[in-house]
Design an enzyme around this catalytic site. Structure first.
Site, PDB file in Angstrom:
ATOM      1  N   VAL A   1       0.814  -1.224   0.000  1.00 58.57           N
ATOM      2  CA  VAL A   1       0.000   0.000   0.000  1.00 58.57           C
ATOM      3  C   VAL A   1       0.845   1.272   0.000  1.00 58.57           C
ATOM      4  CG1 VAL A   1      -2.042  -1.063   1.089  1.00 58.57           C
ATOM      5  CG2 VAL A   1      -0.324   0.079   2.527  1.00 58.57           C
TER       6      VAL A   1
ATOM      7  N   TYR B   1       2.760   5.796  15.437  1.00 56.61           N
ATOM      8  CA  TYR B   1       1.501   5.083  15.185  1.00 56.61           C
ATOM      9  C   TYR B   1       0.298   5.975  15.527  1.00 56.61           C
ATOM     10  CZ  TYR B   1      -1.755   1.054  15.534  1.00 56.61           C
ATOM     11  OH  TYR B   1      -2.797   0.170  15.387  1.00 56.61           O
TER      12      TYR B   1
HETATM   13  P1  NDP Z   1      -1.647  -7.816  11.824  1.00 55.87           P
HETATM   14  O1  NDP Z   1      -0.220  -7.476  12.089  1.00 55.87           O
HETATM   15  O2  NDP Z   1      -2.199  -9.105  12.306  1.00 55.87           O
HETATM   16  O3  NDP Z   1      -1.927  -7.721  10.238  1.00 55.87           O
HETATM   17  C1  NDP Z   1      -1.499  -6.609   9.526  1.00 55.87           C
HETATM   18  C2  NDP Z   1      -1.991  -6.723   8.101  1.00 55.87           C
HETATM   19  O4  NDP Z   1      -1.556  -5.556   7.383  1.00 55.87           O
HETATM   20  C3  NDP Z   1      -1.412  -7.939   7.383  1.00 55.87           C
HETATM   21  O5  NDP Z   1      -2.428  -8.543   6.609  1.00 55.87           O
HETATM   22  C4  NDP Z   1      -0.336  -7.336   6.476  1.00 55.87           C
HETATM   23  O6  NDP Z   1      -0.188  -8.017   5.241  1.00 55.87           O
HETATM   24  C5  NDP Z   1      -0.927  -5.966   6.181  1.00 55.87           C
HETATM   25  N1  NDP Z   1       0.087  -5.008   5.770  1.00 55.87           N
HETATM   26  C6  NDP Z   1       1.090  -4.475   6.508  1.00 55.87           C
HETATM   27  N2  NDP Z   1       1.833  -3.651   5.760  1.00 55.87           N
HETATM   28  C7  NDP Z   1       1.297  -3.685   4.510  1.00 55.87           C
HETATM   29  C8  NDP Z   1       1.622  -3.049   3.292  1.00 55.87           C
HETATM   30  N3  NDP Z   1       2.667  -2.206   3.191  1.00 55.87           N
HETATM   31  N4  NDP Z   1       0.850  -3.286   2.190  1.00 55.87           N
HETATM   32  C9  NDP Z   1      -0.201  -4.132   2.281  1.00 55.87           C
HETATM   33  N5  NDP Z   1      -0.557  -4.772   3.418  1.00 55.87           N
HETATM   34  C10 NDP Z   1       0.193  -4.547   4.515  1.00 55.87           C
HETATM   35  O7  NDP Z   1      -2.464  -6.595  12.396  1.00 55.87           O
HETATM   36  P2  NDP Z   1      -3.990  -6.458  12.872  1.00 55.87           P
HETATM   37  O8  NDP Z   1      -4.853  -7.381  12.123  1.00 55.87           O
HETATM   38  O9  NDP Z   1      -4.002  -6.472  14.345  1.00 55.87           O
HETATM   39  O10 NDP Z   1      -4.249  -4.948  12.428  1.00 55.87           O
HETATM   40  C11 NDP Z   1      -5.100  -4.574  11.374  1.00 55.87           C
HETATM   41  C12 NDP Z   1      -5.384  -3.084  11.470  1.00 55.87           C
HETATM   42  O11 NDP Z   1      -6.005  -2.813  12.726  1.00 55.87           O
HETATM   43  C13 NDP Z   1      -4.117  -2.216  11.439  1.00 55.87           C
HETATM   44  O12 NDP Z   1      -4.372  -1.020  10.729  1.00 55.87           O
HETATM   45  C14 NDP Z   1      -3.871  -1.909  12.903  1.00 55.87           C
HETATM   46  O13 NDP Z   1      -3.157  -0.709  13.051  1.00 55.87           O
HETATM   47  C15 NDP Z   1      -5.301  -1.800  13.391  1.00 55.87           C
HETATM   48  N6  NDP Z   1      -5.447  -1.973  14.832  1.00 55.87           N
HETATM   49  C16 NDP Z   1      -5.127  -3.151  15.455  1.00 55.87           C
HETATM   50  C17 NDP Z   1      -5.287  -3.271  16.822  1.00 55.87           C
HETATM   51  C18 NDP Z   1      -4.990  -4.532  17.548  1.00 55.87           C
HETATM   52  O14 NDP Z   1      -5.073  -4.523  18.787  1.00 55.87           O
HETATM   53  N7  NDP Z   1      -4.651  -5.627  16.909  1.00 55.87           N
HETATM   54  C19 NDP Z   1      -5.768  -2.153  17.622  1.00 55.87           C
HETATM   55  C20 NDP Z   1      -6.091  -0.978  16.871  1.00 55.87           C
HETATM   56  C21 NDP Z   1      -5.931  -0.909  15.537  1.00 55.87           C
HETATM   57  P3  NDP Z   1       1.090  -8.968   4.899  1.00 55.87           P
HETATM   58  O15 NDP Z   1       1.390  -9.775   6.119  1.00 55.87           O
HETATM   59  O16 NDP Z   1       0.620  -9.777   3.729  1.00 55.87           O
HETATM   60  O17 NDP Z   1       2.221  -8.046   4.523  1.00 55.87           O
END
Ligand code: NDP
Length: 243
Positions: free
Chosen positions: A61, A154
């Site tokens: 992204v 963040y």
């Molecule tokens: P994870 O670390 O489990 O997953 C992160 C996801 O983001 C993965 O699917 C990864 O894909 C993708 N990703 C990261 N960088 C890129 C990139 N440059 N391009 C495309 N995809 C990317 O995180 P969560 O599921 O916990 O988090 C999801 C969202 O929720 C995030 O925005 C996070 O900030 C937000 N969030 C999460 C919280 C939590 O407690 N877990 C709390 C508050 C917000 P891949 O592995 O294929 O690169």
């Protein structure tokens, strides 16, 4: 006619649960991933299991050109179709106190969340406006509302997306496009794996971390037709932590 949704970072965690939720609502889901092809395949299998169509779409992204190429290729293969729902979910954490924060820690976190929101939204917005229906949901964070020590990068990235959500919502509301943000607290996923859940849950009124599925249910509602009068909002889902 098939309805299409794109979820960035759909390979794991909250993004995967959102893909499955949208599939259960009848969406054909474009599952974006970057570094986790195997996990993305698992999401695709789960989407199909939910009875919907899905496809993997790989791009970073933060890379405008790569994202544009991938989405243009999709559009060329789907003449007449458009992506009516976009969930900007991709996000990373690189925590450090500001005193020690390295430029790459600052830049990478801002690039994925804040620039990612711009990079992908700009590519899909025009069709939503032209077709007079669209749903954009941005996954932000409690950190972007209250600020969290150790997370200036963040927190700033998520606060930026919150402001962008509010501004964009006003630009496109008359065209039937809603833009909202969902702000989770502590949710069980790879991102929170290194956190001390037993300690942290004492600070959460519900007394536990949330699940990706709980976040996905809220996103599903905001994407639904019924949510057409909600726009420019930031909805917390954090077990009762006061924001
Ligand atoms: P994870 O670390 O489990 O997953 C992160 C996801 O983001 C993965 O699917 C990864 O894909 C993708 N990703 C990261 N960088 C890129 C990139 N440059 N391009 C495309 N995809 C990317 O995180 P969560 O599921 O916990 O988090 C999801 C969202 O929720 C995030 O925005 C996070 O900030 C937000 N969030 C999460 C919280 C939590 O407690 N877990 C709390 C508050 C917000 P891949 O592995 O294929 O690169």
């Amino acid at each position: 006619m098939t309805k299409y949704a794109l979820v960035t970072g759909g390979s794991r965690g909250i993004g995967r649960a959102i893909c499955i939720r949208l599939a259960s609502m009848g969406y054909a889901v474009l599952i974006n991933f970057n570094n986790s092809p195997q996990e993305a395949e698992e999401t695709l299998a789960a989407v199909r299991n939910a009875g919907a169509d899905g496809e993997l779409i790989r791009f970073d992204v933060t890379d405008r050109e790569q994202a544009e190429t991938a989405l243009n290729r999709w559009a060329a293969n789907h003449p007449g179709d458009y992506i009516e729902a976009l969930v900007n979910n991709a996000g990373i954490r690189k925590d450090n106190l500001m005193l020690w924060m390295e430029p790459h820690e600052w830049d990478s976190v801002i690039n994925v969340s804040l620039n990612g929101f711009y990079n992908i939204t700009r590519l899909l917005l025009k069709n939503m406006v032209v077709k007079r229906f669209g749903r954009i949901v941005n996954i932000v964070s409690l950190s972007g509302i209250k600020g969290m020590p150790g997370q200036t990068n963040y927190s700033a990235s998520k606060a930026g997306v919150i402001a962008g959500t509010k501004a964009l919502a006003q630009e496109v509301a008359k065209r039937g496009v809603t833009v909202n943000a969902v702000a989770p607290g502590f949710i069980k996923s790879d991102m929170t794996q290194d956190m001390d859940e037993n300690e942290l849950k004492k600070t959460i009124p519900c007394g536990r971390f949330g699940t990706p599925e709980e976040v996905a249910a809220l996103v599903g509602f905001l994407v639904s037709k019924e949510a057409g009068y909600i726009t420019g909002e930031v909805i917390s889902i954090n077990g009762g932590i006061y924001t």
